[in-house]
Scaffold this active site. Structure first.
Site, PDB file in Angstrom:
ATOM      1  N   ASP A  47       3.751   9.618  -0.832  1.00  0.00           N
ATOM      2  CA  ASP A  47       2.567   8.868  -0.401  1.00  0.00           C
ATOM      3  C   ASP A  47       2.303   7.757  -1.407  1.00  0.00           C
ATOM      4  OD1 ASP A  47       0.196   8.196   0.933  1.00  0.00           O
ATOM      5  OD2 ASP A  47      -0.356  10.291   1.241  1.00  0.00           O
ATOM      6  N   HIS A  66       0.816  -1.225   0.000  1.00  0.00           N
ATOM      7  CA  HIS A  66       0.000   0.000   0.000  1.00  0.00           C
ATOM      8  C   HIS A  66       0.845   1.269   0.000  1.00  0.00           C
ATOM      9  CE1 HIS A  66      -4.052  -1.830   0.859  1.00  0.00           C
ATOM     10  NE2 HIS A  66      -3.242  -2.863   0.997  1.00  0.00           N
TER      11      HIS A  66
HETATM   12  P1  ADP Z   1      -2.918   6.796   4.906  1.00  0.00           P
HETATM   13  O1  ADP Z   1      -3.289   5.436   4.389  1.00  0.00           O
HETATM   14  O2  ADP Z   1      -1.465   7.076   4.872  1.00  0.00           O
HETATM   15  O3  ADP Z   1      -3.481   7.083   6.255  1.00  0.00           O
HETATM   16  P2  ADP Z   1      -4.815   7.891   2.946  1.00  0.00           P
HETATM   17  O4  ADP Z   1      -5.098   9.293   2.551  1.00  0.00           O
HETATM   18  O5  ADP Z   1      -4.602   6.961   1.815  1.00  0.00           O
HETATM   19  O6  ADP Z   1      -3.559   7.905   3.925  1.00  0.00           O
HETATM   20  O7  ADP Z   1      -6.002   7.325   3.800  1.00  0.00           O
HETATM   21  C1  ADP Z   1      -6.420   7.964   4.976  1.00  0.00           C
HETATM   22  C2  ADP Z   1      -7.823   7.515   5.318  1.00  0.00           C
HETATM   23  O8  ADP Z   1      -8.094   7.938   6.637  1.00  0.00           O
HETATM   24  C3  ADP Z   1      -8.873   8.144   4.415  1.00  0.00           C
HETATM   25  O9  ADP Z   1      -9.858   7.176   4.095  1.00  0.00           O
HETATM   26  C4  ADP Z   1      -9.453   9.271   5.275  1.00  0.00           C
HETATM   27  O10 ADP Z   1     -10.831   9.522   5.040  1.00  0.00           O
HETATM   28  C5  ADP Z   1      -9.253   8.756   6.680  1.00  0.00           C
HETATM   29  N1  ADP Z   1      -9.033   9.877   7.610  1.00  0.00           N
HETATM   30  C6  ADP Z   1      -8.062  10.803   7.551  1.00  0.00           C
HETATM   31  N2  ADP Z   1      -8.184  11.700   8.540  1.00  0.00           N
HETATM   32  C7  ADP Z   1      -9.256  11.326   9.256  1.00  0.00           C
HETATM   33  C8  ADP Z   1      -9.910  11.845  10.426  1.00  0.00           C
HETATM   34  N3  ADP Z   1      -9.468  12.908  11.101  1.00  0.00           N
HETATM   35  N4  ADP Z   1     -10.991  11.188  10.868  1.00  0.00           N
HETATM   36  C9  ADP Z   1     -11.424  10.090  10.229  1.00  0.00           C
HETATM   37  N5  ADP Z   1     -10.863   9.555   9.144  1.00  0.00           N
HETATM   38  C10 ADP Z   1      -9.785  10.165   8.650  1.00  0.00           C
HETATM   39  O1  F6P Z   2      -1.090   3.450   4.216  1.00  0.00           O
HETATM   40  C1  F6P Z   2      -0.404   2.601   5.032  1.00  0.00           C
HETATM   41  C2  F6P Z   2      -1.155   2.219   6.293  1.00  0.00           C
HETATM   42  O2  F6P Z   2      -0.444   1.223   6.977  1.00  0.00           O
HETATM   43  C3  F6P Z   2      -2.545   1.733   6.044  1.00  0.00           C
HETATM   44  O3  F6P Z   2      -2.591   0.404   5.633  1.00  0.00           O
HETATM   45  C4  F6P Z   2      -3.190   1.995   7.368  1.00  0.00           C
HETATM   46  O4  F6P Z   2      -4.570   2.091   7.280  1.00  0.00           O
HETATM   47  C5  F6P Z   2      -2.588   3.324   7.735  1.00  0.00           C
HETATM   48  O5  F6P Z   2      -1.301   3.321   7.163  1.00  0.00           O
HETATM   49  C6  F6P Z   2      -2.604   3.553   9.234  1.00  0.00           C
HETATM   50  O6  F6P Z   2      -1.546   2.883   9.844  1.00  0.00           O
HETATM   51  P1  F6P Z   2      -1.600   2.053  11.206  1.00  0.00           P
HETATM   52  O7  F6P Z   2      -2.229   0.741  10.891  1.00  0.00           O
HETATM   53  O8  F6P Z   2      -0.165   1.951  11.589  1.00  0.00           O
HETATM   54  O9  F6P Z   2      -2.413   2.832  12.190  1.00  0.00           O
END
Ligand code: ADP
Ligand code: F6P
Length: 461
Positions: free
Chosen positions: A371, A163
């Site tokens: 990212d 991912h």
């Molecule tokens: P990562 O996987 O690195 O966290 P992404 O942008 O791919 O980054 O995914 C983040 C996910 O977490 C998204 O589905 C987003 O809606 C959710 N998210 C981010 N910030 C918040 C928040 N403050 N509250 C709830 N969900 C959140």
């Molecule tokens: O995007 C990478 C990732 O490990 C996701 O698979 C996961 O939802 C997110 O980061 C949050 O990470 P963690 O599982 O360490 O809270």
């Protein structure tokens, strides 16, 4: 949808989290894109999900069924969690795979728990899999599982999807365990990445450091053919469209706009509190915009929603302090009575509320330094059903490969980001609509269901 074999999903986290309470504890759903896309397939094929419970309580949990999905919990002790998750996964692999934005840690004592926990996941998967099943392993925590599982169960098809980004040779070669990781991944029949560059990096490294031979998309290894490819993950687009169009979201977004000031432009940022997200640089860019008078707290507002993450990893606490100081500095300098320059929310929001924030925002600012994909960018686009709104997006997010009509920025160029914010605030409505219509077409065509189908199809071949 797989025509044969059940789907067994193997990921660090289960689709349910164990929450311990005075009354004895319960399982709480942890919904997200992956769960939404894969749960129906697992349910339909009678498959299972193998993962960590989210707690380190000594208690072992037996397999159980949750809403038609077989759950096979993997227990991890407190000290194992520190070595496997906090340290090797999140202090070694995470920074290394993200351009070494923070210096990765290389400590031999953290490798052992990583191997041991991977072995436990492989054994758990082997115990639930049946001949002909499709076993899909996810992410950087579990890169050794494909080869371990193949040794235990050569009769199943194995897929692996990363991912996060897969780094180029110049960085990956720092890893003292580089050959072991590559051999671990080569245990799969299909190895998938978010971008073609990630797939290329992997194939090249596999050829250089293991006995694998072949092209960027196909490797011959130990008598097997392995497919390597890019499978850009996406979101449940229809869900976000519907959530943002609901009466509740409409009311909430109107309320948000009213509270922030209907006459102000709203710039929104939504991230996990992670140093890869470039939160500090974007705040500095906004500060610059205020400083040079191109906007003011009276005319616009930046809303930063940040969800706490990995708080036991040192770098995260450190970064949080920096960001909070920066928000304080900007507000001290530029807020006006009743007009706060930057609103900062450090908390989780229900997904329905996030959809309302997306709907309320004139400009979405997504500027990670690196990212794998960035789903927030796609979620924002999905909610803009009337084709309004402007997306500012980092060139270094996987999503930038697909969302070409966003305002692409280099997150290391603070002045460039400030210019993009200025351009977004002033963008003529017709141009914004045209761009957003193209972006929406992309996320409507390619949603998370299509992603899962494409990957599973490759596994069946
Ligand atoms: P990562 O996987 O690195 O966290 P992404 O942008 O791919 O980054 O995914 C983040 C996910 O977490 C998204 O589905 C987003 O809606 C959710 N998210 C981010 N910030 C918040 C928040 N403050 N509250 C709830 N969900 C959140
Ligand atoms: O995007 C990478 C990732 O490990 C996701 O698979 C996961 O939802 C997110 O980061 C949050 O990470 P963690 O599982 O360490 O809270």
């Amino acid at each position: 949808m797989p025509s044969r074999g059940r789907l067994i999903n193997v990921a660090n986290r289960l689709p349910v989290n164990r929450v311990e309470t005075a009354q004895g504890g319960r399982w709480v759903e942890s919904p997200g894109g992956l769960v939404t896309a894969l749960a129906p397939i697992i349910r339909k094929t009678g498959g299972a999900w193998v993962g960590w419970t989210g707690t380190t309580a000594d208690k072992r949990f037996n397999p159980f069924v949750h809403e038609g999905i077989g759950i096979r919990p993997v227990a991890i002790s407190e000290s194992e969690l520190d070595g496997y998750y906090n340290r090797f996964s999140n202090r070694t692999l995470w920074p290394l795979y993200h351009d070494a934005i923070r210096a990765p840690e290389f400590e031999r004592k953290t490798w052992r728990p990583y191997v041991e926990v991977n072995q436990r996941f492989a054994k758990a998967a082997a115990s639930v899999a049946q001949k002909g099943d499709l076993v899909w392993v996810h992410d950087y925590h579990l890169q050794l599982v494909p080869a371990m599982l193949r040794r235990l169960r050569p009769d199943v098809r194995i897929g692996f999807f990363l991912h996060i980004p897969f780094p180029p040779e110049e960085l990956f070669q720092w890893l003292p365990w580089r050959r072991q990781i590559l051999e671990g991944l080569l245990g799969a029949d299909v190895v998938g990445f978010q971008t073609y560059a990630g797939a290329q990096n992997f194939s090249r490294l596999a050829r250089d450091y293991t006995t694998a031979d072949g092209t960027d998309t196909q490797l011959a290894y130990e008598g097997r053919i392995i497919t390597v490819g890019s499978f850009p993950i996406s979101i449940d687009t229809r869900w976000f469209e519907a959530a943002a169009s609901s009466e509740r979201a409409e009311k909430l977004s109107r309320d948000i706009r009213q509270r922030l000031g209907n006459d102000r432009k709203i710039l929104l940022c939504v991230d996990r509190l992670d140093y890869t997200k470039g939160i500090d640089a974007r705040l500095k860019a906004y500060e610059l915009l205020l400083q040079c008078g191109k906007t003011s707290a009276d005319r616009s507002v930046l809303v930063q929603i940040a969800v706490p993450s990995r708080e036991r990893v040192f770098e995260y606490g450190d970064m949080r302090k920096d960001i909070e100081q920066l928000v304080g500095r900007i507000n001290g300098e530029y807020s006006e009575p009743g007009r706060v320059a930057v609103h900062y929310f450090r908390r989780n929001f229900p997904r329905e509320d996030l959809a309302a924030y997306y709907r309320a925002a004139d400009v979405m600012v997504v500027t990670p330094l690196r990212d794998g994909m960035n789903l927030v960018a796609k979620e924002y686009v999905a909610t803009r059903t009337d084709n309004t709104g402007v997306l500012i997006l980092s060139e270094f997010a996987g999503a930038a490969r697909e969302l070409r009509r966003s305002l692409l920025v280099n997150p290391r160029d603070i002045e460039g980001m400030a210019e993009a914010m200025h351009e977004a605030i002033r963008m003529p409505a017709q141009e914004a609509r045209h761009r957003m219509a193209m972006l929406r077409m992309q996320v409507r065509r390619h949603d998370v269901y299509e992603w899962a189908d494409t990957f599973l199809e490759a596994m069946r071949r």
